[in-house]
Design a protein around this motif. Structure first.
Motif, short mmCIF file in Angstrom:
data_model
loop_
_atom_site.label_atom_id
_atom_site.label_comp_id
_atom_site.label_asym_id
_atom_site.label_seq_id
_atom_site.Cartn_x
_atom_site.Cartn_y
_atom_site.Cartn_z
N PHE A 133 0.07 3.47 -0.98
CA PHE A 133 0.85 2.24 -1.12
C PHE A 133 2.33 2.57 -1.16
O PHE A 133 2.74 3.63 -1.66
N THR A 134 3.14 1.64 -0.66
CA THR A 134 4.59 1.80 -0.69
C THR A 134 5.25 0.48 -1.10
O THR A 134 4.99 -0.56 -0.48
N ILE A 135 6.09 0.53 -2.12
CA ILE A 135 6.83 -0.64 -2.55
C ILE A 135 8.23 -0.59 -1.95
O ILE A 135 8.84 0.49 -1.85
N SER A 136 8.74 -1.73 -1.55
CA SER A 136 10.08 -1.81 -0.99
C SER A 136 10.65 -3.20 -1.23
O SER A 136 9.95 -4.10 -1.69
N ARG A 137 11.91 -3.37 -0.92
CA ARG A 137 12.54 -4.68 -1.05
C ARG A 137 13.58 -4.87 0.05
O ARG A 137 14.13 -3.91 0.59
N ASP A 138 13.83 -6.11 0.38
CA ASP A 138 14.81 -6.48 1.38
C ASP A 138 15.76 -7.47 0.72
O ASP A 138 15.39 -8.62 0.48
N TYR A 139 16.97 -7.02 0.42
CA TYR A 139 17.92 -7.87 -0.28
C TYR A 139 18.38 -9.05 0.57
O TYR A 139 18.68 -10.11 0.03
N THR A 140 18.44 -8.87 1.87
CA THR A 140 18.88 -9.96 2.74
C THR A 140 17.84 -11.06 2.82
O THR A 140 18.18 -12.22 3.03
N LYS A 141 16.57 -10.72 2.67
CA LYS A 141 15.49 -11.69 2.72
C LYS A 141 15.02 -12.10 1.33
O LYS A 141 14.16 -12.98 1.21
N ASN A 142 15.55 -11.46 0.29
CA ASN A 142 15.13 -11.73 -1.08
C ASN A 142 13.61 -11.63 -1.22
O ASN A 142 12.96 -12.51 -1.80
N THR A 143 13.08 -10.55 -0.70
CA THR A 143 11.64 -10.36 -0.66
C THR A 143 11.27 -8.95 -1.11
O THR A 143 11.96 -7.98 -0.78
N ILE A 144 10.19 -8.85 -1.86
CA ILE A 144 9.60 -7.60 -2.30
C ILE A 144 8.31 -7.39 -1.53
O ILE A 144 7.54 -8.32 -1.34
N PHE A 145 8.06 -6.16 -1.12
CA PHE A 145 6.89 -5.86 -0.30
C PHE A 145 6.01 -4.81 -0.96
O PHE A 145 6.47 -3.96 -1.73
N LEU A 146 4.74 -4.86 -0.63
CA LEU A 146 3.81 -3.79 -0.96
C LEU A 146 2.98 -3.50 0.27
O LEU A 146 2.13 -4.30 0.66
#
Length: 116
Positions: free
Chosen positions: A67-80
């Motif tokens: 698993f990898t967690i990440s975020r996109d500040y421009t989209k205001n979204t957190i991913f897994l």
């Protein structure tokens, strides 16, 4: 208060992949820490992955390397990103955002079902 909404859950066969998204109604820059938890049927909620503002990550041993967690500040979204899924990964997955003052907000959860 920022609201979080998860999406991307579903049913997948063991060995497959899914990417969960957690969309925030406001800026995720305000969160000191973001993360993902999961709750298998009839079990307690457990930490899956955490991501601090400085970029450090923390993963449960059971998902490390998959698993990898990440975020996109421009989209205001957190991913897994979840790869090599196992039946043991079946659970409701929740995202969380934690402010610097320790206040926090949960998403509503999304179901992930892995079959073999």
């Amino acid at each position: 208060q920022v609201q979080l909404v998860e999406s991307g859950g579903g049913s997948v066969q063991a060995g497959g992949s899914l990417r969960l998204s957690c969309a925030a109604s406001g800026s995720i820059t305000d969160f000191n820490v973001v993360g993902w938890y999961r709750q298998p049927p009839e079990k307690e909620r457990e930490l899956v992955a955490g991501l601090a503002k400085g970029g450090t990550t923390n993963y449960a041993d059971s998902v490390k390397g998959r698993f990898t967690i990440s975020r996109d500040y421009t989209k205001n979204t957190i991913f897994l990103q979840m790869d090599s899924l196992k039946s043991e990964d079946t659970a409701v997955y929740y995202c969380i955002g934690v402010y610097s003052d320790s206040h926090y907000v949960w998403g509503q959860g999304t179901q992930v079902s892995v079959s073999s």
